[in-house]
Scaffold this active site. Structure first.
Site, PDB file in Angstrom:
ATOM      1  N   LYS A 120      11.758 -21.495   4.016  1.00  0.00           N
ATOM      2  CA  LYS A 120      12.554 -20.455   3.809  1.00  0.00           C
ATOM      3  C   LYS A 120      13.665 -20.843   2.448  1.00  0.00           C
ATOM      4  CE  LYS A 120      12.823 -16.983   7.138  1.00  0.00           C
ATOM      5  NZ  LYS A 120      13.702 -16.302   8.306  1.00  0.00           N
ATOM      6  N   LYS A 202       0.003 -16.140   7.057  1.00  0.00           N
ATOM      7  CA  LYS A 202       0.543 -15.410   8.264  1.00  0.00           C
ATOM      8  C   LYS A 202       0.980 -13.837   7.980  1.00  0.00           C
ATOM      9  CE  LYS A 202       4.704 -15.732   9.798  1.00  0.00           C
ATOM     10  NZ  LYS A 202       5.884 -16.241  10.436  1.00  0.00           N
ATOM     11  N   LYS A 205       5.875  -8.968   7.063  1.00  0.00           N
ATOM     12  CA  LYS A 205       6.283  -7.931   6.342  1.00  0.00           C
ATOM     13  C   LYS A 205       6.879  -8.200   4.950  1.00  0.00           C
ATOM     14  CE  LYS A 205       9.841  -8.977   9.631  1.00  0.00           C
ATOM     15  NZ  LYS A 205      10.116  -8.732  11.005  1.00  0.00           N
TER      16      LYS A 205
END
Ligand code: TYM
Length: 341
Positions: A120, A202, A205
């Protein structure tokens, strides 16, 4: 008299309301939430982890909408507040209190090793805030507040659960048995549903290619189209093997929704092409997702009912978690205020 009744295990899990819920969320976690809620061996409690989402900048109106949408979708997936309270994390201030406490028992080095933090902070390089770094302490508190035995999650949360166990054991070794040491509960076939377009990543969204991710709000047509376009390989044989990431992923999804084993799938599709297989996977997913989407469309119209459900659930969550906060604070040396009766 000996108490022969088996003590129920406590189950806790949470999901971030950071956009539309995906097939990965459903197969990796939400489906087990529902199975466990319906199993008499467990007492379950679930949360919408809204405090976690502000580690990434949110637009206020979109955030409000995402919270209600995600709440309705989790209910549509089958979570029933009469069986398993389902609350909004920020409605229970004990989560913030426990996160602060656990921050003081978690090492900088431990947090630095979290792969989610590394990912992140690369993705949001302009906003590497302290909350992003200490996110795992907030998550550890979520779990430990309820003395959870089991935490149904996908494989990407494994490292956070390990950290939760380490921090809980450290705290207990100083103060005695304050926290239950929890275990992850991870599904066999669908612990890591991959992108249909880049099957080494993975399913998420935030996939750059919208065709890579099945949203739980996708219509039947869109789901079929996305599966038909799924990336495969040039072998043209439905079998599970190293290097066949696209087919392995489709087999894992198909196994998860139909309950078939990989051997059975290989036998059923022996001599058939990838086109037939992709259609079968698409149809099996539509059969699972379509009734959920229809329930979601009903729930989302009834904001009053949603409000009643999360309000009632928060009252329960506050009551249960206050016991753990009080116990931990007393052990540390805090003085608690006198309580009214
Ligand atoms: P979140 O919101 O990213 O995802 C919710 C759940 O969905 C699972 N999941 C997947 N499983 C399989 N394949 C995928 N492609 C996939 N994508 C997501 C996740 O593993 C998760 O179980 N930090 C957590 C939320 C959280 C939490 C907690 C979880 C906050 N506090 C306490 C458990 C206990 C998160 O960001 O999940």
């Amino acid at each position: 008299m000996e108490n022969t009744e088996k003590k129920k295990q406590i189950v806790f899990s949470a999901i971030q309301p950071s956009g539309t819920i995906t097939l990965g969320n459903y197969l990796g976690a939400l489906r087990n939430w529902v199975k466990m809620q319906d199993n008499p061996d467990y007492n379950c409690l679930y949360a919408l982890a809204d405090l976690h989402t502000i580690t990434v900048r949110q637009e206020p109106a979109a955030m409000r909408r995402n919270i209600i949408d995600a709440y309705a979708m989790v209910m549509a997936c089958g979570v029933d507040v009469d069986k398993a309270p389902f609350f909004i994390q920020s409605h229970n201030p004990n989560h913030s209190i426990m996160a602060w406490i656990l921050n003081c028992y978690t090492q900088f080095g431990e947090l630095s090793r979290m792969t989610q933090f590394k990912d992140k902070s690369q993705k949001h390089a302009d906003n590497i805030n302290a909350g992003l770094f200490t996110y795992p302490s907030l998550m550890a508190g979520d779990i430990l507040l309820y003395q959870a035995d089991k935490v149904p999650v996908g494989a990407d949360q494994k490292q956070h659960i390990e950290l939760t166990r380490d921090v809980a054991a450290r705290f207990n070794s100083i103060y005695g048995n304050v926290f239950k040491i929890p275990e992850g509960f991870i599904p066999k076939d669908s612990s890591r549903v991959m992108s249909l377009q880049t099957p080494t990543n993975k399913m998420s969204k935030s996939d750059e290619n919208a065709n890579g991710c099945i949203m739980m709000t996708d219509t039947d047509d869109v789901i079929m189209k996305k599966f038909k376009r799924a990336v495969t390989d040039s072998e043209m044989k439905v079998r599970y093997a190293e290097g066949k990431d696209g087919i392995n992923n489709l087999m894992a999804i198909y196994a998860a929704v139909t309950g078939l084993s990989y051997e059975e799938i290989e036998r059923d599709f022996d001599g058939k092409g990838y086109g037939d297989f992709k259609t079968a996977v698409g149809e099996a997913v539509v059969a699972e997702v379509s009734p959920i989407r229809k329930r979601y469309e009903e729930y989302i119209k009834d904001k009053k009912y949603i409000e009643e459900c999360y309000t009632r659930s928060a009252e329960f969550a506050i009551r249960i978690s206050s016991r753990t906060v009080d116990k931990a604070m007393k052990k540390i040396g805090f003085i608690l205020p006198k309580k009214d009766q």
